[in-house]
Design an enzyme around this catalytic site. Structure first.
Site, PDB file in Angstrom:
ATOM      1  N   CYS A  38      35.456 -41.278 -28.587  1.00 49.57           N
ATOM      2  CA  CYS A  38      35.588 -42.760 -29.326  1.00 49.57           C
ATOM      3  C   CYS A  38      34.196 -43.388 -29.356  1.00 49.57           C
ATOM      4  O   CYS A  38      33.347 -43.123 -30.156  1.00 49.57           O
ATOM      5  CB  CYS A  38      36.738 -43.434 -28.315  1.00 49.57           C
ATOM      6  SG  CYS A  38      37.395 -44.502 -29.066  1.00 49.57           S
ATOM      7  N   HIS A  96      41.118 -40.611 -26.720  1.00 50.45           N
ATOM      8  CA  HIS A  96      40.667 -40.332 -25.534  1.00 50.45           C
ATOM      9  C   HIS A  96      41.410 -39.254 -24.636  1.00 50.45           C
ATOM     10  O   HIS A  96      42.454 -39.507 -24.139  1.00 50.45           O
ATOM     11  CB  HIS A  96      41.239 -41.763 -24.782  1.00 50.45           C
ATOM     12  CG  HIS A  96      40.088 -42.659 -25.013  1.00 50.45           C
ATOM     13  ND1 HIS A  96      38.919 -43.174 -24.202  1.00 50.45           N
ATOM     14  CD2 HIS A  96      40.015 -43.701 -26.094  1.00 50.45           C
ATOM     15  CE1 HIS A  96      38.379 -44.353 -24.595  1.00 50.45           C
ATOM     16  NE2 HIS A  96      39.065 -44.612 -25.931  1.00 50.45           N
ATOM     17  N   GLU A 102      40.670 -37.859 -21.897  1.00 48.12           N
ATOM     18  CA  GLU A 102      40.673 -38.045 -20.654  1.00 48.12           C
ATOM     19  C   GLU A 102      41.868 -38.836 -19.985  1.00 48.12           C
ATOM     20  O   GLU A 102      42.098 -39.185 -18.956  1.00 48.12           O
ATOM     21  CB  GLU A 102      39.264 -38.853 -20.189  1.00 48.12           C
ATOM     22  CG  GLU A 102      38.995 -40.280 -20.485  1.00 48.12           C
ATOM     23  CD  GLU A 102      38.889 -40.610 -21.709  1.00 48.12           C
ATOM     24  OE1 GLU A 102      39.050 -39.685 -22.650  1.00 48.12           O
ATOM     25  OE2 GLU A 102      38.616 -41.743 -21.908  1.00 48.12           O
TER      26      GLU A 102
END
Ligand code: GLN
Length: 197
Positions: free
Chosen positions: A77, A165, A167
């Protein structure tokens, strides 16, 4: 494998957790002198303008440019925006990944959304938060995932850039992909070192 996560702003802890879960030694990075010991580096998401300023204040930019020419870097990102060679209507920052990126390109009404993307024939959930997309890629850059006609994951040699994202979900496929790149790059460096000896 020792992987650093640039820890100036943004989603740092989640990256450290994901990397440690996969057996890597993950450390937060705030200073240039920490880069020397790393096999790879993650540039997390957040606000690219804020991260860019903090990086400049910490005099990290040049060091990150050198690092990313030699060792694997994974930008997610805002991290992808910082890594890109060209950013629409802005100056590039680290600028070593051969892609053109547009910021906040998914429109206001869908600033944040979650969708499935297919990466190497595997479906994974992807969280987009005021996400950029990759408008075009240079020679030899592999497009690894798209949403509609927009590129959201690409690999330029040892550089991996992702608009979403990874994560923030449990799926660790993208991190596995990156750690594979780190492993490959470390053994290639070792082999060339042995040739010199
Ligand atoms: N919109 C942010 C930027 O342009 C990126 C958002 C993110 O990292 N989730 O910097």
């Amino acid at each position: 494998m020792k992987i650093g996560v640039v820890a100036l702003q943004g989603a740092v802890t989640e990256h450290l957790t994901a990397l440690s879960e996969l057996g890597a030694e993950a450390i937060p990075v705030k200073e240039a002198n920490q880069l020397r010991e790393l096999d790879g580096l993650v540039l997390p998401g957040g606000e690219s303008t804020a991260i860019r300023r903090l990086m400049d204040a910490a005099q990290l930019r040049e060091h990150l440019q050198l690092f990313s020419r030699e060792k694997p870097v994974f930008g997610t990102c805002a991290g992808l925006i910082l890594l890109a060679k060209e950013v629409i209507a802005e100056e590039a920052h680290i600028g070593t990944m051969n892609v053109v990126v547009e910021r906040n390109s998914f429109g206001r009404q869908i600033d944040s959304f979650i969708t499935d993307v297919t990466v190497q024939e595997r479906k994974i959930p992807a969280v987009f938060i005021r996400a950029p997309h990759i408008q075009s890629v240079g020679n030899n850059v592999e497009v690894l995932a798209t949403v509609g006609d927009r590129i959201v994951l690409a690999r330029d040699g040892h550089l991996l850039g992702c608009a979403f994202h990874p994560e923030l979900t449990e799926d660790r496929y993208i991190f596995e992909l990156f750690l594979e790149m780190v492993k490959k790059s470390a053994s290639a460096r070792l082999a060339s070192h042995e040739n010199v000896l």
